[in-house]
Design an enzyme around this catalytic site. Structure first.
Site, PDB file in Angstrom:
ATOM      1  N   TYR A   1      -8.084  -3.300  -4.217  1.00 36.96           N
ATOM      2  CA  TYR A   1      -8.129  -2.719  -2.858  1.00 36.96           C
ATOM      3  C   TYR A   1      -7.127  -1.537  -2.710  1.00 36.96           C
ATOM      4  CZ  TYR A   1     -10.260  -2.470   1.514  1.00 36.96           C
ATOM      5  OH  TYR A   1     -11.017  -2.069   2.805  1.00 36.96           O
TER       6      TYR A   1
ATOM      7  N   HIS B   1      -0.777   2.675  -4.188  1.00 38.93           N
ATOM      8  CA  HIS B   1      -0.987   2.392  -5.547  1.00 38.93           C
ATOM      9  C   HIS B   1      -1.404   3.534  -6.345  1.00 38.93           C
ATOM     10  CE1 HIS B   1      -2.884  -1.238  -3.519  1.00 38.93           C
ATOM     11  NE2 HIS B   1      -1.941  -1.884  -4.369  1.00 38.93           N
TER      12      HIS B   1
ATOM     13  N   ASP C   1       7.268  -3.192  -1.810  1.00 38.31           N
ATOM     14  CA  ASP C   1       7.637  -4.673  -2.013  1.00 38.31           C
ATOM     15  C   ASP C   1       9.116  -4.617  -2.597  1.00 38.31           C
ATOM     16  OD1 ASP C   1       5.190  -5.686  -1.280  1.00 38.31           O
ATOM     17  OD2 ASP C   1       4.286  -4.460  -2.960  1.00 38.31           O
TER      18      ASP C   1
ATOM     19  N   VAL D   1       4.712   4.644  -0.026  1.00 39.42           N
ATOM     20  CA  VAL D   1       3.971   5.933   0.626  1.00 39.42           C
ATOM     21  C   VAL D   1       3.690   5.306   2.119  1.00 39.42           C
ATOM     22  CG1 VAL D   1       1.854   6.677   0.503  1.00 39.42           C
ATOM     23  CG2 VAL D   1       3.043   6.228  -1.723  1.00 39.42           C
TER      24      VAL D   1
END
Ligand code: PAF
Length: 282
Positions: A32, A37, A150, A176
């Site tokens: 997703y 990413h 994270d 981001v």
């Protein structure tokens, strides 16, 4: 771009690429994909001869009451985004192959995993370090790319790589953000437009904490209390934690000094969001 489902085939390809003196960059994901990413993927493509992206929603890092079944998935969209970025291999193993019947081995980092997100998600990091070490053994990369969004995960993975002498460079990439400052996350999809607006309180509070530190405040407990007040003032937010920790120990700091991470986790409606900033404080 090739899609690899079998673990042995992935290992064989990686060994062949490495034997041909190709550097392998690896971006582990749960799919997703969003812009966050894709920035990791672009950096991996830039810095390596070969890029592998894994798409695997890892059951062992979700608690029994958490959103494993509902976690958003859209493989076709992910594949087309990765194809556009010139990724070489997408590794998409099946849960039954990664955790076959009788599976019994876990990797546990014993420092910094029971604080922050580890307090409300007790086995989360054990699941993360287990799957990341397994993926490292399957993809055999030279470099692996993780987002600072994270932050605790990244610091725990660095600790694991150091402690287990894994010959892999861990590359940390900036968070981001959407316009307005909300950190990109696959879980943002759960937010209504009202909640999206309310979620901005997280980044706004982190920015305030940074400016208090820039103005000279060094009392970690005072800033923690002030951050909690800010979050509590937003009716749609329920705070999990607002903390200032050392990036070396992940322990909360009374006196702010050194490499620190200011981190917040809060529920916006029923969606749990996290965000953080990293500062070097003298
Ligand atoms: O950050 C994530 O998406 C996951 O925790 C990771 C690193 C892919 C492991 O499942």
């Amino acid at each position: 771009m090739e899609i690899i489902k079998e673990i042995e085939k992935m290992q064989q390809i990686s060994r062949e690429e490495a034997a041909a003196k190709k550097s392998i960059g690896f971006v582990p994901t749960m799919g997703y994909l969003h812009e966050g990413h894709l920035k990791l993927v672009e950096k991996a493509v830039d810095e390596n001869d070969i890029t592998v992206v894994s798409v695997f929603v890892n059951p062992t890092q979700f608690g029994p009451e958490e959103d494993y079944d509902e976690y958003p998935r859209d493989l076709e969209r992910d594949l087309s985004l990765l194809r556009e970025r010139k990724v070489d291999y997408v590794f998409y193993p099946a849960v039954e192959d990664v955790y076959p019947e009788g599976y019994a081995t876990y990797v546990q980092v014993e420092k910094g995993t029971d604080v922050l997100c580890g307090r409300s998600r007790p086995n989360h990091f054990k699941g993360v370090t287990t799957i990341v070490s397994k993926l490292f053994n399957m993809v055999i990369p030279h470099r692996a790319y993780f987002g600072k969004k994270d932050g605790q995960q990244l610091l725990i993975i660095r600790q694991m790589v150091r402690d287990l002498n894994m010959d892999i460079e861990i590359v940390a990439c900036p968070t981001v953000r959407e316009e307005g400052g909300l950190a990109m996350s696959s879980r943002n999809k759960y937010l209504s437009s009202k909640e999206r607006e309310a979620a901005l309180v997280i980044n706004r509070t982190l920015e305030k904490a940074c400016s208090w530190i820039e103005e000279g405040e060094r009392d970690g407990w005072e800033i923690k209390k002030a951050m909690e007040r800010e979050i509590k003032a937003e009716p749609l937010a329920t705070i999990d934690y607002a903390s200032i920790v050392s990036r070396e120990t992940l322990q909360e700091l009374g006196v702010i000094k050194g490499p620190i991470m200011i981190a917040i986790a809060a529920y916006i409606g029923s969606t749990r969001l996290i965000d953080n900033v990293w500062l070097e404080v003298t």
